[in-house]
Motif scaffolding. Structure first.
Motif, PDB file in Angstrom:
ATOM      1  N   ARG A   9       0.797  -1.233  -0.218  1.00  0.00           N
ATOM      2  CA  ARG A   9       0.035   0.035   0.090  1.00  0.00           C
ATOM      3  C   ARG A   9       0.668   1.383   0.012  1.00  0.00           C
ATOM      4  O   ARG A   9       0.478   2.432  -0.616  1.00  0.00           O
ATOM      5  N   HIS A  10       1.917   1.116   0.666  1.00  0.00           N
ATOM      6  CA  HIS A  10       3.091   2.382   0.650  1.00  0.00           C
ATOM      7  C   HIS A  10       4.310   1.754   0.661  1.00  0.00           C
ATOM      8  O   HIS A  10       4.601   0.609   1.198  1.00  0.00           O
ATOM      9  N   SER A  86       7.548   9.829  -7.744  1.00  0.00           N
ATOM     10  CA  SER A  86       6.585   9.952  -6.499  1.00  0.00           C
ATOM     11  C   SER A  86       5.168  10.045  -6.548  1.00  0.00           C
ATOM     12  O   SER A  86       4.974  11.184  -7.211  1.00  0.00           O
ATOM     13  N   LEU A  88       0.763   8.063  -6.872  1.00  0.00           N
ATOM     14  CA  LEU A  88       0.097   7.046  -6.556  1.00  0.00           C
ATOM     15  C   LEU A  88      -0.137   6.102  -7.755  1.00  0.00           C
ATOM     16  O   LEU A  88      -0.479   6.644  -9.008  1.00  0.00           O
ATOM     17  N   THR A 108      -0.675   2.021  -4.979  1.00  0.00           N
ATOM     18  CA  THR A 108       0.412   1.851  -3.921  1.00  0.00           C
ATOM     19  C   THR A 108       1.021   3.298  -4.101  1.00  0.00           C
ATOM     20  O   THR A 108       1.114   3.969  -5.059  1.00  0.00           O
ATOM     21  N   ARG A 109       1.198   3.789  -2.863  1.00  0.00           N
ATOM     22  CA  ARG A 109       1.616   5.121  -2.798  1.00  0.00           C
ATOM     23  C   ARG A 109       3.275   4.925  -2.929  1.00  0.00           C
ATOM     24  O   ARG A 109       3.771   4.622  -1.566  1.00  0.00           O
ATOM     25  N   THR A 111       6.749   6.711  -2.582  1.00  0.00           N
ATOM     26  CA  THR A 111       7.520   8.109  -2.074  1.00  0.00           C
ATOM     27  C   THR A 111       9.023   7.700  -2.363  1.00  0.00           C
ATOM     28  O   THR A 111       9.579   6.903  -1.847  1.00  0.00           O
TER      29      THR A 111
ATOM     30  N   ASN B  41      -6.969   9.684  -0.162  1.00  0.00           N
ATOM     31  CA  ASN B  41      -6.378   8.678  -0.069  1.00  0.00           C
ATOM     32  C   ASN B  41      -6.712   7.257  -0.242  1.00  0.00           C
ATOM     33  O   ASN B  41      -6.319   6.119   0.543  1.00  0.00           O
TER      34      ASN B  41
END
Lengths: 113, 116
Positions: A9-10, A86, A88, A108-109, A111, B41
Protein backbone atom coordinates in the motif's frame (compact mmCIF):
# COMPACT_ATOMS: atom_id res chain seq x y z
CA UNK A 1 -16.84 -9.63 -3.53
CA UNK A 2 -13.16 -9.87 -4.35
CA UNK A 3 -11.55 -6.66 -5.51
CA UNK A 4 -8.31 -5.68 -7.16
CA UNK A 5 -5.50 -6.12 -4.68
CA UNK A 6 -2.37 -4.03 -4.83
CA UNK A 7 0.72 -4.43 -2.73
CA UNK A 8 2.32 -2.82 -1.00
CA UNK A 9 0.00 0.00 0.00
CA UNK A 10 2.88 2.29 0.78
CA UNK A 11 6.49 2.21 -0.32
CA UNK A 12 9.39 4.50 0.45
CA UNK A 13 12.52 4.24 -1.67
CA UNK A 14 15.64 6.29 -2.16
CA UNK A 15 16.73 7.80 -5.45
CA UNK A 16 18.28 5.33 -7.88
CA UNK A 17 16.73 2.35 -6.06
CA UNK A 18 14.38 -0.17 -7.60
CA UNK A 19 10.74 -0.81 -6.72
CA UNK A 20 8.32 -3.57 -7.63
CA UNK A 21 4.57 -3.03 -7.40
CA UNK A 22 2.17 -5.93 -7.57
CA UNK A 23 -1.40 -6.17 -8.73
CA UNK A 24 -3.81 -9.07 -8.29
CA UNK A 25 -6.86 -8.65 -10.54
CA UNK A 26 -10.39 -9.75 -9.84
CA UNK A 27 -10.68 -13.50 -10.47
CA UNK A 28 -11.35 -14.32 -14.15
CA UNK A 29 -10.38 -10.82 -15.26
CA UNK A 30 -7.86 -11.13 -18.05
CA UNK A 31 -6.90 -7.49 -18.57
CA UNK A 32 -4.79 -5.33 -16.30
CA UNK A 33 -4.06 -1.61 -16.56
CA UNK A 34 -1.52 0.52 -14.73
CA UNK A 35 -1.99 4.23 -14.06
CA UNK A 36 0.19 6.82 -12.37
CA UNK A 37 -1.37 9.70 -10.44
CA UNK A 38 1.02 12.43 -9.37
CA UNK A 39 0.14 14.83 -6.54
CA UNK A 40 -2.87 16.88 -7.57
CA UNK A 41 -2.87 15.29 -11.02
CA UNK A 42 -5.30 13.14 -12.95
CA UNK A 43 -4.38 9.50 -13.49
CA UNK A 44 -2.13 8.89 -16.47
CA UNK A 45 -2.19 5.59 -18.33
CA UNK A 46 1.09 3.69 -18.24
CA UNK A 47 0.57 0.25 -19.75
CA UNK A 48 -1.96 -2.56 -20.11
CA UNK A 49 -1.93 -6.30 -20.60
CA UNK A 50 -4.53 -8.59 -22.14
CA UNK A 51 -4.11 -12.34 -21.81
CA UNK A 52 -0.55 -11.86 -20.61
CA UNK A 53 0.46 -9.85 -23.66
CA UNK A 54 1.09 -6.12 -23.66
CA UNK A 55 -1.97 -4.57 -25.28
CA UNK A 56 -1.26 -0.86 -25.06
CA UNK A 57 1.43 1.47 -23.89
CA UNK A 58 1.14 5.00 -22.63
CA UNK A 59 3.52 7.43 -21.05
CA UNK A 60 5.65 4.83 -19.32
CA UNK A 61 9.33 5.72 -18.87
CA UNK A 62 11.93 3.35 -20.27
CA UNK A 63 13.10 2.83 -16.67
CA UNK A 64 9.80 1.08 -15.98
CA UNK A 65 8.78 -2.35 -17.16
CA UNK A 66 5.79 -4.52 -16.47
CA UNK A 67 4.46 -7.95 -17.18
CA UNK A 68 1.44 -10.11 -16.59
CA UNK A 69 1.98 -13.63 -15.32
CA UNK A 70 0.22 -16.91 -16.00
CA UNK A 71 -2.08 -16.38 -13.01
CA UNK A 72 -2.96 -12.93 -14.47
CA UNK A 73 -1.34 -10.94 -11.70
CA UNK A 74 0.88 -8.14 -12.88
CA UNK A 75 4.03 -6.48 -11.64
CA UNK A 76 5.35 -3.02 -12.39
CA UNK A 77 9.11 -2.78 -12.03
CA UNK A 78 10.63 0.64 -11.60
CA UNK A 79 14.38 1.16 -11.71
CA UNK A 80 16.68 4.14 -11.17
CA UNK A 81 13.95 5.85 -9.22
CA UNK A 82 13.71 9.62 -9.40
CA UNK A 83 12.01 12.07 -7.07
CA UNK A 84 9.44 12.71 -9.79
CA UNK A 85 8.34 9.09 -9.65
CA UNK A 86 6.65 9.77 -6.33
CA UNK A 87 2.99 9.15 -7.03
CA UNK A 88 0.02 6.94 -6.45
CA UNK A 89 0.12 3.93 -8.77
CA UNK A 90 -3.19 2.33 -9.58
CA UNK A 91 -3.90 -1.01 -11.09
CA UNK A 92 -7.26 -1.86 -12.61
CA UNK A 93 -8.65 -5.05 -14.07
CA UNK A 94 -11.41 -5.99 -16.45
CA UNK A 95 -12.78 -8.87 -18.46
CA UNK A 96 -12.14 -9.34 -22.15
CA UNK A 97 -10.20 -6.23 -22.96
CA UNK A 98 -12.11 -3.73 -20.90
CA UNK A 99 -13.62 -0.58 -22.31
CA UNK A 100 -16.82 -0.88 -20.35
CA UNK A 101 -15.36 0.41 -17.16
CA UNK A 102 -13.21 -1.58 -14.84
CA UNK A 103 -12.35 -1.93 -11.18
CA UNK A 104 -9.46 -0.06 -9.65
CA UNK A 105 -7.31 -1.18 -6.76
CA UNK A 106 -6.65 1.11 -3.82
CA UNK A 107 -3.26 1.99 -5.19
CA UNK A 108 0.35 1.93 -4.05
CA UNK A 109 1.71 5.21 -2.79
CA UNK A 110 5.35 5.41 -3.78
CA UNK A 111 7.52 8.03 -2.16
CA UNK A 112 11.03 8.54 -3.47
CA UNK A 113 13.36 10.39 -1.11
CA UNK B 1 -6.78 10.79 -29.87
CA UNK B 2 -9.24 11.55 -27.13
CA UNK B 3 -9.21 14.27 -24.54
CA UNK B 4 -11.37 15.21 -21.60
CA UNK B 5 -11.86 18.65 -20.12
CA UNK B 6 -13.39 19.22 -16.73
CA UNK B 7 -14.26 22.87 -16.70
CA UNK B 8 -14.10 23.44 -12.95
CA UNK B 9 -11.15 22.45 -10.82
CA UNK B 10 -13.01 23.17 -7.59
CA UNK B 11 -16.71 23.42 -6.79
CA UNK B 12 -17.75 24.50 -3.28
CA UNK B 13 -21.41 24.11 -2.37
CA UNK B 14 -23.56 24.07 0.73
CA UNK B 15 -25.20 20.91 1.95
CA UNK B 16 -28.55 20.10 0.31
CA UNK B 17 -27.81 22.43 -2.61
CA UNK B 18 -27.80 21.11 -6.20
CA UNK B 19 -24.51 20.67 -7.99
CA UNK B 20 -23.30 20.18 -11.56
CA UNK B 21 -19.79 19.06 -12.44
CA UNK B 22 -19.04 19.74 -16.06
CA UNK B 23 -17.23 17.45 -18.46
CA UNK B 24 -16.58 17.85 -22.17
CA UNK B 25 -14.73 15.40 -24.34
CA UNK B 26 -13.11 15.40 -27.72
CA UNK B 27 -12.99 12.31 -29.88
CA UNK B 28 -13.25 11.42 -33.55
CA UNK B 29 -15.05 8.19 -32.74
CA UNK B 30 -17.84 7.04 -30.49
CA UNK B 31 -16.78 6.71 -26.89
CA UNK B 32 -17.75 5.22 -23.61
CA UNK B 33 -18.03 7.78 -20.81
CA UNK B 34 -17.44 7.41 -17.11
CA UNK B 35 -17.45 9.30 -13.86
CA UNK B 36 -15.15 8.13 -11.08
CA UNK B 37 -15.02 9.41 -7.51
CA UNK B 38 -11.89 9.49 -5.39
CA UNK B 39 -12.06 10.07 -1.65
CA UNK B 40 -8.91 11.31 0.12
CA UNK B 41 -6.15 8.71 0.13
CA UNK B 42 -8.34 6.17 -1.59
CA UNK B 43 -8.62 4.57 -4.99
CA UNK B 44 -10.94 5.41 -7.84
CA UNK B 45 -14.52 4.18 -7.60
CA UNK B 46 -16.82 3.97 -10.58
CA UNK B 47 -19.81 6.26 -10.05
CA UNK B 48 -21.66 5.74 -13.32
CA UNK B 49 -21.07 5.05 -16.98
CA UNK B 50 -22.60 5.56 -20.39
CA UNK B 51 -22.05 2.82 -22.92
CA UNK B 52 -25.11 3.05 -25.16
CA UNK B 53 -28.88 3.42 -25.00
CA UNK B 54 -30.54 5.97 -22.75
CA UNK B 55 -28.49 9.12 -22.57
CA UNK B 56 -29.40 9.67 -18.93
CA UNK B 57 -27.59 7.39 -16.51
CA UNK B 58 -27.97 7.26 -12.76
CA UNK B 59 -25.93 6.05 -9.82
CA UNK B 60 -27.23 4.43 -6.66
CA UNK B 61 -26.38 7.43 -4.49
CA UNK B 62 -28.40 10.07 -6.34
CA UNK B 63 -25.96 11.26 -8.99
CA UNK B 64 -26.93 11.33 -12.63
CA UNK B 65 -25.20 12.26 -15.86
CA UNK B 66 -26.52 12.96 -19.31
CA UNK B 67 -24.66 12.18 -22.49
CA UNK B 68 -25.08 14.95 -25.03
CA UNK B 69 -23.51 13.94 -28.31
CA UNK B 70 -24.05 17.25 -30.07
CA UNK B 71 -22.34 19.16 -27.28
CA UNK B 72 -19.86 16.36 -26.57
CA UNK B 73 -20.65 16.66 -22.89
CA UNK B 74 -21.28 14.33 -19.98
CA UNK B 75 -22.09 16.59 -17.06
CA UNK B 76 -22.62 15.10 -13.61
CA UNK B 77 -25.49 16.37 -11.47
CA UNK B 78 -27.01 15.83 -8.07
CA UNK B 79 -30.13 17.67 -6.89
CA UNK B 80 -29.14 17.71 -3.21
CA UNK B 81 -25.61 17.04 -1.98
CA UNK B 82 -24.43 15.69 1.37
CA UNK B 83 -21.29 16.31 3.35
CA UNK B 84 -20.21 12.79 2.46
CA UNK B 85 -20.13 13.70 -1.24
CA UNK B 86 -16.99 15.74 -0.63
CA UNK B 87 -14.40 14.13 -2.89
CA UNK B 88 -12.61 14.54 -6.19
CA UNK B 89 -14.54 13.53 -9.28
CA UNK B 90 -12.95 12.43 -12.52
CA UNK B 91 -14.61 12.22 -15.90
CA UNK B 92 -13.09 9.67 -18.28
CA UNK B 93 -13.54 8.29 -21.77
CA UNK B 94 -12.53 5.12 -23.55
CA UNK B 95 -12.66 4.09 -27.18
CA UNK B 96 -14.79 0.96 -27.55
CA UNK B 97 -13.73 0.23 -31.09
CA UNK B 98 -10.08 1.04 -31.10
CA UNK B 99 -6.97 -0.92 -30.35
CA UNK B 100 -6.46 0.66 -26.96
CA UNK B 101 -8.20 -2.24 -25.22
CA UNK B 102 -10.12 -0.01 -22.90
CA UNK B 103 -7.50 2.53 -21.92
CA UNK B 104 -9.14 5.38 -20.03
CA UNK B 105 -8.32 9.02 -20.64
CA UNK B 106 -9.11 11.11 -17.58
CA UNK B 107 -10.04 14.72 -17.12
CA UNK B 108 -8.14 16.89 -14.70
CA UNK B 109 -10.58 16.26 -11.87
CA UNK B 110 -13.04 18.45 -9.98
CA UNK B 111 -12.81 18.76 -6.23
CA UNK B 112 -16.31 18.96 -4.79
CA UNK B 113 -16.42 20.41 -1.29
CA UNK B 114 -19.73 20.35 0.53
CA UNK B 115 -20.03 22.81 3.39
CA UNK B 116 -22.52 22.46 6.28
Amino acid sequence: AAGVIQSPRHLIKEKRETATLKCYPIPRHDTVYWYQQGPGQDPQFLISFYEKMQSDKGSIPDRFSAQQFSDYHSELNMSSLELGDSALYFCASSLAGGGRGYTFGSGTRLTVV
Amino acid sequence: AQSVTQLDSQVPVFEEAPVELRCNYSSSVSVYLFWYVQYPNQGLQLLLKYLSGSTLVESINGFEAEFNKSQTSFHLRKPSVHISDTAEYFCAVSDPGGTSYGKLTFGQGTILTVHP
